[in-house]
Each structure stands twice: as structure tokens, then as C-alpha cells.
Design a protein around this motif. Structure first.
Motif, short mmCIF file in Angstrom:
data_model
loop_
_atom_site.label_atom_id
_atom_site.label_comp_id
_atom_site.label_asym_id
_atom_site.label_seq_id
_atom_site.Cartn_x
_atom_site.Cartn_y
_atom_site.Cartn_z
N ARG A 1 -9.61 10.83 -16.53
CA ARG A 1 -8.96 9.83 -15.69
C ARG A 1 -9.37 9.89 -14.22
NH1 ARG A 1 -4.88 6.73 -17.91
NH2 ARG A 1 -4.12 7.38 -19.97
N PHE A 2 -9.99 10.97 -13.78
CA PHE A 2 -10.42 11.09 -12.39
C PHE A 2 -11.93 11.30 -12.35
CE2 PHE A 2 -5.99 12.27 -12.46
CZ PHE A 2 -5.46 11.74 -11.28
N PRO A 3 -12.72 10.25 -12.34
CA PRO A 3 -14.18 10.39 -12.40
C PRO A 3 -14.76 11.22 -11.26
CG PRO A 3 -13.52 8.11 -12.82
CD PRO A 3 -12.29 8.83 -12.37
N THR A 4 -14.14 11.17 -10.07
CA THR A 4 -14.68 11.93 -8.94
C THR A 4 -14.50 13.43 -9.12
OG1 THR A 4 -12.59 11.69 -7.72
CG2 THR A 4 -14.29 10.02 -7.35
N LEU A 5 -13.62 13.84 -10.05
CA LEU A 5 -13.38 15.26 -10.31
C LEU A 5 -14.06 15.72 -11.60
CD1 LEU A 5 -9.56 15.36 -9.47
CD2 LEU A 5 -11.48 15.80 -7.94
N ARG A 6 -14.76 14.84 -12.25
CA ARG A 6 -15.38 15.12 -13.55
C ARG A 6 -16.72 15.84 -13.37
NH1 ARG A 6 -16.31 9.74 -16.55
NH2 ARG A 6 -14.02 9.75 -16.39
N PRO A 7 -16.97 16.88 -14.16
CA PRO A 7 -18.28 17.55 -14.08
C PRO A 7 -19.38 16.65 -14.61
CG PRO A 7 -17.02 18.42 -15.92
CD PRO A 7 -16.09 17.51 -15.17
N SER A 8 -20.57 16.80 -14.07
CA SER A 8 -21.70 15.99 -14.50
C SER A 8 -22.33 16.59 -15.76
CB SER A 8 -22.75 15.92 -13.39
OG SER A 8 -23.20 17.22 -13.04
N GLY A 9 -23.08 15.74 -16.47
CA GLY A 9 -23.81 16.21 -17.65
C GLY A 9 -23.02 16.17 -18.94
N PHE A 10 -21.89 15.45 -18.97
CA PHE A 10 -21.06 15.38 -20.18
C PHE A 10 -20.87 13.92 -20.59
CE2 PHE A 10 -20.06 19.45 -18.33
CZ PHE A 10 -19.92 20.30 -19.42
N ASP A 11 -21.98 13.23 -20.75
CA ASP A 11 -21.91 11.80 -21.05
C ASP A 11 -21.54 11.51 -22.50
OD1 ASP A 11 -22.65 11.28 -18.42
OD2 ASP A 11 -24.79 11.38 -18.89
N GLY A 12 -22.01 12.34 -23.42
CA GLY A 12 -21.68 12.13 -24.82
C GLY A 12 -20.33 12.71 -25.18
N PHE A 13 -19.70 12.13 -26.21
CA PHE A 13 -18.39 12.65 -26.64
C PHE A 13 -18.13 12.24 -28.07
CE2 PHE A 13 -17.70 8.64 -24.40
CZ PHE A 13 -16.99 7.90 -25.33
N GLY A 14 -17.25 12.99 -28.69
CA GLY A 14 -16.78 12.70 -30.04
C GLY A 14 -15.27 12.67 -30.05
N PHE A 15 -14.70 13.00 -31.20
CA PHE A 15 -13.25 12.97 -31.34
C PHE A 15 -12.76 14.25 -31.98
CE2 PHE A 15 -9.15 11.35 -32.91
CZ PHE A 15 -8.72 10.70 -31.76
N PHE B 1 2.81 13.17 -11.88
CA PHE B 1 2.08 13.61 -10.69
C PHE B 1 2.26 12.54 -9.61
CE2 PHE B 1 -0.30 15.50 -14.24
CZ PHE B 1 -0.28 16.85 -13.87
N HIS B 2 2.66 12.95 -8.42
CA HIS B 2 2.84 12.01 -7.32
C HIS B 2 1.57 12.03 -6.47
CE1 HIS B 2 7.50 11.51 -7.40
NE2 HIS B 2 6.97 11.59 -8.61
N MET B 3 0.81 10.93 -6.56
CA MET B 3 -0.48 10.81 -5.89
C MET B 3 -0.39 9.80 -4.74
SD MET B 3 -2.50 12.89 -7.38
CE MET B 3 -2.72 13.82 -8.90
N PRO B 4 -1.41 9.76 -3.87
CA PRO B 4 -1.37 8.78 -2.78
C PRO B 4 -1.28 7.34 -3.26
CG PRO B 4 -3.03 10.46 -2.34
CD PRO B 4 -2.53 10.70 -3.74
N PHE B 5 -1.80 7.05 -4.48
CA PHE B 5 -1.78 5.67 -4.99
C PHE B 5 -0.57 5.39 -5.86
CE2 PHE B 5 -4.43 8.33 -7.80
CZ PHE B 5 -3.74 8.21 -9.00
N ARG C 1 -7.28 20.07 -2.99
CA ARG C 1 -6.15 19.42 -2.32
C ARG C 1 -6.64 18.25 -1.46
NH1 ARG C 1 -3.68 24.75 -0.12
NH2 ARG C 1 -2.28 25.44 -1.79
N LEU C 2 -7.71 18.48 -0.74
CA LEU C 2 -8.26 17.43 0.12
C LEU C 2 -8.74 16.25 -0.72
CD1 LEU C 2 -9.05 16.51 2.96
CD2 LEU C 2 -11.23 17.71 2.68
N SER C 3 -9.37 16.54 -1.86
CA SER C 3 -9.83 15.46 -2.75
C SER C 3 -8.66 14.62 -3.25
CB SER C 3 -10.60 16.04 -3.93
OG SER C 3 -11.78 16.70 -3.50
N LEU C 4 -7.56 15.28 -3.61
CA LEU C 4 -6.39 14.54 -4.09
C LEU C 4 -5.74 13.75 -2.96
CD1 LEU C 4 -4.67 17.08 -6.54
CD2 LEU C 4 -6.42 15.36 -6.99
N ASP C 5 -5.74 14.29 -1.74
CA ASP C 5 -5.17 13.58 -0.61
C ASP C 5 -5.92 12.28 -0.32
OD1 ASP C 5 -3.28 15.52 -0.27
OD2 ASP C 5 -4.36 16.58 1.31
N ARG C 6 -7.20 12.24 -0.67
CA ARG C 6 -8.04 11.08 -0.35
C ARG C 6 -8.12 10.07 -1.49
NH1 ARG C 6 -13.20 14.30 2.37
NH2 ARG C 6 -12.23 14.73 4.41
N LEU C 7 -7.45 10.34 -2.60
CA LEU C 7 -7.53 9.44 -3.75
C LEU C 7 -6.95 8.07 -3.44
CD1 LEU C 7 -6.51 11.79 -6.71
CD2 LEU C 7 -8.78 10.82 -6.28
#
Length: 359
Positions: A195-209, A84-88, A233-239
Motif C-alpha cells: 500500500r505504500f509504494p515509496t516504502l516498498r523494496p525494489s526488485g520484487f515485481d513478480g508475485f503469486g498467491f 494508523f493516523h497519517m497526514p492524509f 518517521r520523516l517519510s511518514l510525515d511527508r506522506l
């Protein structure tokens, strides 16, 4: 540095990035998969041997993919580099991600056979099992040799096969004429959330494997898909570089839940291999030297991107073939994977890949 005309050569052919102005609200539709399929007790031991049982158990609660943001990511996928080619800078899904997200074995034989094997199996009267397909109630004949010898399923590199198929589907999805997309899109979406915390849904703090199970009860939003695509698209442009988690698997919380088998050297060392990925006729390229910061490394100038455009035109149709012979060169790359493992210079201080990380 690589020539931009070569690196982005598909923009003027059919890559969706070159046609966004003409179709600004085009959303890729993911192929719907069947859920709650019954699992016979007799099959479970074989799935356990193959290291696939945990994925079968997730079948009843596997989350749906969120198509508008995935479409925005597909627009930034480059078949020329498999990144993926991102701004960073560049980032991608690697064999390491497959191991952590899906807990699939990496080392092993490539998933690649020939339809004539089915005829041989039937001549010898060996049994074959059919499972329901995610679209209809049929599966491709190429799977029958595997199902006829379930004891051998653990010998195969299911992780590299899954990544090869995801790469192939992403490459197809960048074609402006494609409107439907198959493949392990849950892997892609889980990778995005991790890998993208700003795009992550809230309320999923716990996890397993495996880590992808974290989103098992994720529900899609009901608002307009075309508006969400433009917003994504705008969110990715601002990363920026700090908006991407380069090493999400290094935390102590993850160390507590992972299965240590994925850290065995025979699997782990292949995370850093520049090699072919094989899923029957789908041959893709694992060029991790373009994303060394994902392994805690300094991003040196990578090797020129390998041009495999002609392989993207191959889908296994047009007659029966023994794929390991027809694609012998690419199977040899996988067999010689230990010779293609690269060393990583660990970065003491992290820098922006778009500025001074490359040296």
C-alpha cells in the motif's frame, strides 16, 4: 466530529506518541520465529482442510520483519480506533487484507475455547498433538482441543483470529514501556509494502498467491536501526494521499493469481462488517467505516470509536474461563456479523481524506 481529547486519550497515559521526545530512537524488536520446522506428511491433509497448508509451506522462506520502519508505523497506530493516523487521514489492515495477503478464511466460528476442554478430551482418551512454539518448544494448552480434533479446523475463522491478534499486538506495542512485539508482523509488513509504494523494496515485481509471499526472499538492511527509524518517521510525515494505494487488489494482475475461494460471498461480505475480532481472550474491533476509501467508497463521518480499553487489559490469565461465555457480548457481535455489514457509496472521483472527502 469526534472530540480529540477522547480520540487521543492514551497520549497522556502510556502511548509512545506522547513520549517520542524522551526516547527518539526506540526501536521495537520483533519476536524471532523458528524457521525450517519439519512438517509431517500425516498433518498435511488436516492443514489443507483448515486452509492453512499454504502458510505452513511458507515457513521455510518467510521473510524477516524490518523493525525500524515497523516501529514508525506502530507510533502512528491508535488503539482508540484501530487505525494508523497519517497526514492524509486514517488507514488500517482489514479482513480484506488478511484474505488477499494470507489467503485465510474469514467466515467461520471464532477461535475461542477454554482450558477445561483439554481435561475433557484427556478423560475420553482422545489424542492431542504438540507443535513447536516460535519461542521455545512448547505451545499454550488452549490449542490442545483444536489439535485433538483436526478434522474440525476448517470450521474456524482463522483470518479474523489473525487480525485480532495483530490488532492486539499493535495496541500493546504502542505502550512506551514495551520493547518486544509478537504477532503476525509479516502481515503488517506486507500490507505496508503493498500500500505504500515509496516504502516498498525494489526488485520484487513478480508475485503469486498469497500476496505476502511476494517478499519471501526479502533481506534486511544492516545499517543503524535508530537512524532508519528517524528516516522512516520523516517519510511518514511527508506522506500525501497519492502515496497510499487505496485499492491495491483491483488490478488485473492480481485477478490472475488469486484463489477465487476468497471472493465467495460468505467470506467477502464480511470484509465490510463492523464487528468484533476474536482470538481467545483477545477481543478487538473491526471498524471499517473509518477507512471506506480502501473499498473504493466515499468517506462519510464514521461512528464514534468504540472504547474497549478495558478489553486490552484482558489476556486470559487469572483462572480458567469459558471465553465464549465470559465475553458473551463480543461473541454475539461476531455471530450477528451479517447485521453489521455496511454499504459503500462508490466514489467516482477520489479526494484527499484530510480535506473534502468527509461529508
Amino acid at each position: 466530529m469526534e472530540d480529540e481529547d477522547r480520540l487521543y486519550r492514551l497520549n497522556d497515559v502510556a502511548h509512545v506518541a506522547g513520549y517520542i521526545d524522551k526516547a527518539p530512537t526506540k526501536v521495537i524488536t520483533g519476536v524471532r520465529r523458528q524457521q525450517n520446522m519439519p512438517l509431517h506428511d500425516r498433518i498435511i491433509p488436516y492443514l489443507e482442510t483448515a486452509g492453512l497448508y499454504h502458510l505452513a509451506r511458507l515457513n521455510s522462506q518467510w521473510f524477516w520483519v524490518d523493525e525500524p520502519p515497523l516501529s514508525a508505523f506502530i507510533e502512528r497506530w491508535r488503539p482508540e480506533t484501530h487505525t494508523f493516523h497519517m497526514p492524509f487521514g486514517e488507514c488500517t489492515i482489514t479482513l480484506q487484507d488478511v484474505a488477499y495477503q494470507l489467503d485465510l478464511p474469514i467466515d467461520g466460528k471464532p477461535v475461542s475455547e477454554c482450558l477445561t476442554e483439554f481435561e475433557n478430551l484427556m478423560e475420553h482418551g482422545r489424542p492431542a498433538w504438540l507443535f513447536a512454539d516460535k519461542n521455545t518448544n512448547q505451545v499454550h494448552l488452549r490449542w490442545l482441543p483444536y489439535l485433538a480434533s483436526l478434522d474440525d479446523l476448517g470450521r474456524y475463522s482463522w483470518g479474523s483470529a489473525a487480525l485480532a491478534w495483530l490488532y492486539r499486538c499493535l495496541c500493546r506495542g504502542t505502550n512506551r514501556n514495551v520493547v518486544n512485539l509478537a504477532g503476525p508482523l509479516q502481515l503488517l509488513q506486507s500490507w505496508i509494502f503493498w500500500r505504500f509504494p515509496t516504502l516498498r523494496p525494489s526488485g520484487f515485481d513478480g508475485f503469486g498467491f498469497p500476496l505476502a509471499s511476494r517478499w519471501a526472499i526479502y533481506l534486511l538492511r544492516n545499517d543503524a536501526g535508530n537512524q532508519r527509524l528517524v528516516s522512516a518517521r520523516l517519510s511518514l510525515d511527508r506522506l500525501r494521499v497519492h502515496d497510499f494505494v487505496w485499492e491495491p487488489y483491483s488490478s488485473a494482475e492480481i485477478a490472475v493469481v488469486i484463489h477465487l475461494e476468497i471472493l465467495v460471498d460468505e467470506h467477502r461480505r464480511l470484509w465490510m462488517a463492523i464487528t468484533s475480532l476474536i482470538y481467545f481472550a483477545a477481543i478487538e474491533w473491526h471498524q471499517v467505516d473509518r477507512v471506506l476509501p480502501q473499498f473504493g467508497g466515499v468517506q462519510h463521518l464514521p461512528q464514534p470509536a468504540l472504547n474497549i480499553d478495558w478489553l486490552h487489559a484482558k489476556d486470559g490469565r487469572g483462572g480458567d474461563r469459558w471465553f465464549s461465555t465470559y465475553y458473551q457480548e463480543w461473541h454475539q457481535h461476531w455471530e450477528n456479523q451479517l447485521h453489521s455489514i455496511i454499504w459503500v457509496d462508490i466514489a467516482c472521483i477520489f479526494h484527499d481524506t484530510s480535506d473534502d472527502l468527509i461529508r
